[in-house]
Design an enzyme around this catalytic site. Structure first.
Site, PDB file in Angstrom:
ATOM      1  N   ASP A  54       0.862  -1.188   0.000  1.00  0.00           N
ATOM      2  CA  ASP A  54       0.000   0.000   0.000  1.00  0.00           C
ATOM      3  C   ASP A  54       0.900   1.240   0.000  1.00  0.00           C
ATOM      4  O   ASP A  54       1.760   1.384   0.883  1.00  0.00           O
ATOM      5  CB  ASP A  54      -0.874  -0.046   1.272  1.00  0.00           C
ATOM      6  CG  ASP A  54      -1.944   1.022   1.291  1.00  0.00           C
ATOM      7  OD1 ASP A  54      -1.680   2.150   0.834  1.00  0.00           O
ATOM      8  OD2 ASP A  54      -3.054   0.723   1.789  1.00  0.00           O
ATOM      9  N   ASN A  80       0.583   6.707 -10.050  1.00  0.00           N
ATOM     10  CA  ASN A  80      -0.723   6.420 -10.661  1.00  0.00           C
ATOM     11  C   ASN A  80      -1.730   5.900  -9.639  1.00  0.00           C
ATOM     12  O   ASN A  80      -2.925   6.171  -9.757  1.00  0.00           O
ATOM     13  CB  ASN A  80      -0.502   5.387 -11.784  1.00  0.00           C
ATOM     14  CG  ASN A  80      -1.789   4.764 -12.248  1.00  0.00           C
ATOM     15  OD1 ASN A  80      -2.549   5.377 -13.002  1.00  0.00           O
ATOM     16  ND2 ASN A  80      -2.072   3.544 -11.802  1.00  0.00           N
ATOM     17  N   TYR A 147     -11.940  13.721  -3.363  1.00  0.00           N
ATOM     18  CA  TYR A 147     -10.996  13.270  -4.399  1.00  0.00           C
ATOM     19  C   TYR A 147     -10.444  14.467  -5.180  1.00  0.00           C
ATOM     20  O   TYR A 147      -9.236  14.568  -5.423  1.00  0.00           O
ATOM     21  CB  TYR A 147     -11.744  12.310  -5.314  1.00  0.00           C
ATOM     22  CG  TYR A 147     -11.025  11.857  -6.561  1.00  0.00           C
ATOM     23  CD1 TYR A 147     -10.184  10.746  -6.547  1.00  0.00           C
ATOM     24  CD2 TYR A 147     -11.227  12.509  -7.785  1.00  0.00           C
ATOM     25  CE1 TYR A 147      -9.553  10.315  -7.711  1.00  0.00           C
ATOM     26  CE2 TYR A 147     -10.600  12.077  -8.945  1.00  0.00           C
ATOM     27  CZ  TYR A 147      -9.764  10.983  -8.906  1.00  0.00           C
ATOM     28  OH  TYR A 147      -9.144  10.561 -10.061  1.00  0.00           O
ATOM     29  N   LYS A 151      -6.597  15.792  -5.681  1.00  0.00           N
ATOM     30  CA  LYS A 151      -5.915  15.899  -6.982  1.00  0.00           C
ATOM     31  C   LYS A 151      -5.461  17.345  -7.241  1.00  0.00           C
ATOM     32  O   LYS A 151      -4.416  17.569  -7.865  1.00  0.00           O
ATOM     33  CB  LYS A 151      -6.830  15.418  -8.106  1.00  0.00           C
ATOM     34  CG  LYS A 151      -7.101  13.907  -8.086  1.00  0.00           C
ATOM     35  CD  LYS A 151      -5.855  13.074  -8.356  1.00  0.00           C
ATOM     36  CE  LYS A 151      -6.182  11.600  -8.604  1.00  0.00           C
ATOM     37  NZ  LYS A 151      -4.980  10.767  -8.801  1.00  0.00           N
TER      38      LYS A 151
HETATM   39  N1  LIG Z   1     -10.784   6.073 -14.495  1.00  0.00           N
HETATM   40  C1  LIG Z   1     -11.010   7.351 -14.722  1.00  0.00           C
HETATM   41  O1  LIG Z   1     -12.014   7.736 -15.361  1.00  0.00           O
HETATM   42  C2  LIG Z   1     -10.016   8.382 -14.250  1.00  0.00           C
HETATM   43  C3  LIG Z   1     -10.255   9.722 -14.592  1.00  0.00           C
HETATM   44  C4  LIG Z   1      -9.341  10.694 -14.172  1.00  0.00           C
HETATM   45  C5  LIG Z   1      -8.220  10.312 -13.452  1.00  0.00           C
HETATM   46  N2  LIG Z   1      -8.011   8.999 -13.134  1.00  0.00           N
HETATM   47  C6  LIG Z   1      -6.780   8.660 -12.415  1.00  0.00           C
HETATM   48  O2  LIG Z   1      -6.074   7.683 -13.165  1.00  0.00           O
HETATM   49  C7  LIG Z   1      -5.284   6.861 -12.290  1.00  0.00           C
HETATM   50  C8  LIG Z   1      -5.568   5.409 -12.558  1.00  0.00           C
HETATM   51  O3  LIG Z   1      -6.952   5.171 -12.283  1.00  0.00           O
HETATM   52  P1  LIG Z   1      -7.706   3.886 -12.805  1.00  0.00           P
HETATM   53  O4  LIG Z   1      -9.067   4.337 -13.167  1.00  0.00           O
HETATM   54  O5  LIG Z   1      -6.835   3.173 -13.775  1.00  0.00           O
HETATM   55  O6  LIG Z   1      -7.829   3.061 -11.428  1.00  0.00           O
HETATM   56  P2  LIG Z   1      -8.139   1.521 -11.164  1.00  0.00           P
HETATM   57  O7  LIG Z   1      -8.452   0.791 -12.404  1.00  0.00           O
HETATM   58  O8  LIG Z   1      -9.110   1.501 -10.035  1.00  0.00           O
HETATM   59  O9  LIG Z   1      -6.712   0.995 -10.663  1.00  0.00           O
HETATM   60  C9  LIG Z   1      -6.104   1.548  -9.543  1.00  0.00           C
HETATM   61  C10 LIG Z   1      -4.787   0.840  -9.306  1.00  0.00           C
HETATM   62  O10 LIG Z   1      -4.154   1.404  -8.157  1.00  0.00           O
HETATM   63  C11 LIG Z   1      -3.951   0.385  -7.164  1.00  0.00           C
HETATM   64  N3  LIG Z   1      -4.069   1.025  -5.869  1.00  0.00           N
HETATM   65  C12 LIG Z   1      -5.141   1.666  -5.361  1.00  0.00           C
HETATM   66  N4  LIG Z   1      -4.869   2.112  -4.128  1.00  0.00           N
HETATM   67  C13 LIG Z   1      -3.589   1.749  -3.864  1.00  0.00           C
HETATM   68  C14 LIG Z   1      -2.733   1.923  -2.755  1.00  0.00           C
HETATM   69  N5  LIG Z   1      -3.143   2.547  -1.634  1.00  0.00           N
HETATM   70  N6  LIG Z   1      -1.468   1.433  -2.823  1.00  0.00           N
HETATM   71  C15 LIG Z   1      -1.046   0.788  -3.932  1.00  0.00           C
HETATM   72  N7  LIG Z   1      -1.798   0.599  -5.017  1.00  0.00           N
HETATM   73  C16 LIG Z   1      -3.071   1.070  -4.970  1.00  0.00           C
HETATM   74  C17 LIG Z   1      -5.012  -0.676  -7.477  1.00  0.00           C
HETATM   75  O11 LIG Z   1      -4.697  -1.977  -7.029  1.00  0.00           O
HETATM   76  P3  LIG Z   1      -5.083  -2.500  -5.552  1.00  0.00           P
HETATM   77  O12 LIG Z   1      -6.542  -2.233  -5.361  1.00  0.00           O
HETATM   78  O13 LIG Z   1      -4.720  -3.952  -5.554  1.00  0.00           O
HETATM   79  O14 LIG Z   1      -4.234  -1.706  -4.609  1.00  0.00           O
HETATM   80  C18 LIG Z   1      -4.957  -0.635  -9.004  1.00  0.00           C
HETATM   81  O15 LIG Z   1      -3.836  -1.350  -9.475  1.00  0.00           O
HETATM   82  C19 LIG Z   1      -5.637   7.322 -10.872  1.00  0.00           C
HETATM   83  O16 LIG Z   1      -4.667   8.218 -10.405  1.00  0.00           O
HETATM   84  C20 LIG Z   1      -6.968   8.026 -11.050  1.00  0.00           C
HETATM   85  O17 LIG Z   1      -7.199   8.978 -10.040  1.00  0.00           O
HETATM   86  C21 LIG Z   1      -8.885   8.033 -13.512  1.00  0.00           C
END
Ligand SMILES: NC(=O)c1ccc[n+]([C@@H]2O[C@H](COP(=O)([O-])OP(=O)(O)OC[C@H]3O[C@@H](n4cnc5c(N)ncnc54)[C@H](OP(=O)(O)O)[C@@H]3O)[C@@H](O)[C@H]2O)c1
Length: 233
Positions: A54, A80, A147, A151
């Site tokens: 984590d 990320n 959130y 950010k």
């Molecule tokens: N999806 C969107 O529409 C969107 C839009 C704008 C920005 N973003 C940003 O894009 C980035 C990626 O998002 P995503 O949508 O790809 O997310 P996601 O599919 O939910 O994946 C998140 C990843 O981060 C890991 N993670 C979460 N909390 C963690 C922690 N405390 N320590 C270590 N690993 C952790 C998760 O694995 P575990 O759960 O196993 O830890 C997973 O591998 C993020 O920064 C998010 O804020 C996303």
């Protein structure tokens, strides 16, 4: 061989970026909390060090640093991993402060802590920091105050980091909507199948790593459209 640390590599954007860099011959150090998913997500990648944990845990961050330290240089730190916080998204008037602390620990403190631990190998490589941001950092969407404010904090840390570290490139990268678990948590019960897959955003992020425009805040949509100028907000 260039080396990157990518947090949150088990799914979504982190997984897609890990695969893209591994295919280009990069050596990777990756994490996520769930080790099984992380191991499956990185199976078959040539040179990857998998460290489950984590990002809010200082001992885990020390293990990541140690893994990078063996190479003595770090070409890219890609912060990320992130949490949305409470789902469904609460209004600020109802936001649990304990939950908000966790959002800040994950989305702001951990990326900074990793930067602090890795500033030396990053400087050695003249490297790149990519802090993954969101449009919620700059738009006032109801429910997104926890959130989004985290950010926004990450954006400002990135901007000051860029001013203080002229030998590095420091980017806040807004990927836009992606069809991921986090996005589904933000819109529980809704059909999000019209959102783009995370791999579609990767070419924009790679432009930052390979073309190295001036430090700043970049949107994936602008990079995809060929713009290489940072956006003011
Ligand atoms: N999806 C969107 O529409 C969107 C839009 C704008 C920005 N973003 C940003 O894009 C980035 C990626 O998002 P995503 O949508 O790809 O997310 P996601 O599919 O939910 O994946 C998140 C990843 O981060 C890991 N993670 C979460 N909390 C963690 C922690 N405390 N320590 C270590 N690993 C952790 C998760 O694995 P575990 O759960 O196993 O830890 C997973 O591998 C993020 O920064 C998010 O804020 C996303």
């Amino acid at each position: 061989m260039p080396i990157a640390l990518i947090t949150g590599a088990s799914q979504g954007l982190g997984r897609a970026v890990s695969h893209a860099l591994a295919q280009r011959g990069w050596s990777l150090v990756v994490d996520a909390r769930h080790g099984g998913e992380l191991a499956s997500a990185t199976q078959g990648l040539a040179d990857v060090t998998v460290i489950p944990g984590d990002v809010t845990d200082p001992d885990h961050r020390a293990r990541l640093t140690e893994a990078v330290g063996r190479s003595r240089r770090l070409d890219a730190l890609i912060n990320n991993a992130s949490t949305l916080g409470v789902s469904p998204l609460p209004q600020l008037a109802d936001y649990s402060l304990e939950a908000l602390r966790n959002v800040y620990e994950t989305n702001v403190i951990a990326p900074l802590a990793l930067f602090q631990l890795l500033a030396e190998p990053l400087t050695e490589a003249g490297g790149t920091v990519v802090n993954v941001s969101s449009d919620a950092a700059v738009e006032a969407y109801p429910g997104w105050g926890g959130y989004g404010s985290a950010k926004a904090g990450l954006d400002q840390l990135t901007a000051v980091m860029a001013a203080e570290e002229p030998r590095l490139r420091c980017y806040a990268f807004d990927p836009g909507d992606m069809r991921t678990q986090m996005h589904q948590l933000a819109f529980p019960g809704e059909d999000i199948s019209d959102r783009p897959e995370p791999h579609t955003v990767v070419p924009a992020l790679l432009r930052l790593l390979f073309e190295r425009p001036p430090s700043g805040r970049y949107r994936a949509s602008d990079l995809a459209a060929g713009k290489l100028a940072a956006v003011a907000r």
